[in-house]
Design a protein around this motif. Structure first.
Motif, PDB file in Angstrom:
ATOM      1  N   ASN A 123       0.845  -1.192   0.000  1.00  0.00           N
ATOM      2  CA  ASN A 123       0.000   0.000   0.000  1.00  0.00           C
ATOM      3  C   ASN A 123       0.884   1.247   0.000  1.00  0.00           C
ATOM      4  N   LEU A 124       0.260   2.403  -0.064  1.00  0.00           N
ATOM      5  CA  LEU A 124       0.995   3.669  -0.175  1.00  0.00           C
ATOM      6  C   LEU A 124       1.855   3.932   1.044  1.00  0.00           C
ATOM      7  N   ASN A 143       0.400  -1.259  -6.373  1.00  0.00           N
ATOM      8  CA  ASN A 143      -0.431  -0.750  -5.282  1.00  0.00           C
ATOM      9  C   ASN A 143      -1.534  -1.751  -4.965  1.00  0.00           C
ATOM     10  N   GLU A 145      -4.052  -1.296  -3.019  1.00  0.00           N
ATOM     11  CA  GLU A 145      -5.356  -0.648  -2.875  1.00  0.00           C
ATOM     12  C   GLU A 145      -6.020  -0.411  -4.231  1.00  0.00           C
ATOM     13  N   ASN A 150       2.114   1.888  -9.651  1.00  0.00           N
ATOM     14  CA  ASN A 150       2.282   3.303  -9.331  1.00  0.00           C
ATOM     15  C   ASN A 150       3.761   3.634  -9.222  1.00  0.00           C
ATOM     16  N   GLU A 164      -0.138   7.558 -10.717  1.00  0.00           N
ATOM     17  CA  GLU A 164      -0.974   6.378 -10.828  1.00  0.00           C
ATOM     18  C   GLU A 164      -1.204   6.079 -12.302  1.00  0.00           C
TER      19      GLU A 164
END
Length: 165
Positions: A123-124, A143, A145, A150, A164
């Motif tokens: 995740n980020l 990513n 999510e 990304n 993105e």
């Protein structure tokens, strides 16, 4: 898979051929095999089963001997299965390795470095933690999510930019 049979000092019956086809046919679930060459021989009390499997790029050979012909075929199957699993493992390891390669450029004096991203989705927040430890300041990641690739990079003022796809 095509089977080619040969024998020495024994007549190959349909029962023996069908047993070999049934037993070794299961190997196709592990690896794609084009042809199997099977040699069955008998010398006194020794029953020998010999096989050569031909794949697209490799040839796998095995020989097993015992007092019973069917036991020799079973041992042969186990030997070939082990070799094919090992071969398949080596091929998948090569694909999974994250490599950095340097490529010569058409432009003189320009060096291009190619990097492959990890297949593991993050995740980020995890990406920001990784980029803080990274000296380059750029991170391409999958990513978890958004389920997209990304690119995250660190700006000179300490902020981050997320691209993105």
């Amino acid at each position: 898979m095509d089977f080619v049979f040969a024998s020495k000092n024994i007549e190959l019956t349909d029962a023996i051929k069908n047993y070999v086809i049934k037993k070794l046919g299961r190997l196709e679930k592990i690896y794609e095999i084009l042809q199997a060459e099977i040699m069955i021989s008998v010398e006194k009390y020794r029953h020998t089963a010999d096989a050569k499997l031909i794949t697209k790029k490799d040839i796998i050979k095995a020989t097993e001997t015992s007092h019973d012909l069917y036991a020799s075929i079973d041992l042969l199957y186990e030997n070939l299965e082990r070799q094919l699993k090992k071969l398949k493992g080596k091929k998948t390891e090569k694909r999974k390795e994250s490599t950095v390669s340097q490529v010569e450029s058409e432009f003189e004096g320009v060096e291009i470095v190619r990097k492959k991203i990890d297949e593991k989705p993050i995740n980020l927040e995890e990406a920001i933690n990784l980029i803080q430890n990274n000296t380059e300041g750029v991170l391409a990641f999958y990513n978890s999510e958004t389920e997209n690739v990304n690119v995250l990079y660190k700006n000179s003022d300490g902020s981050y930019t997320l691209i993105e796809t």
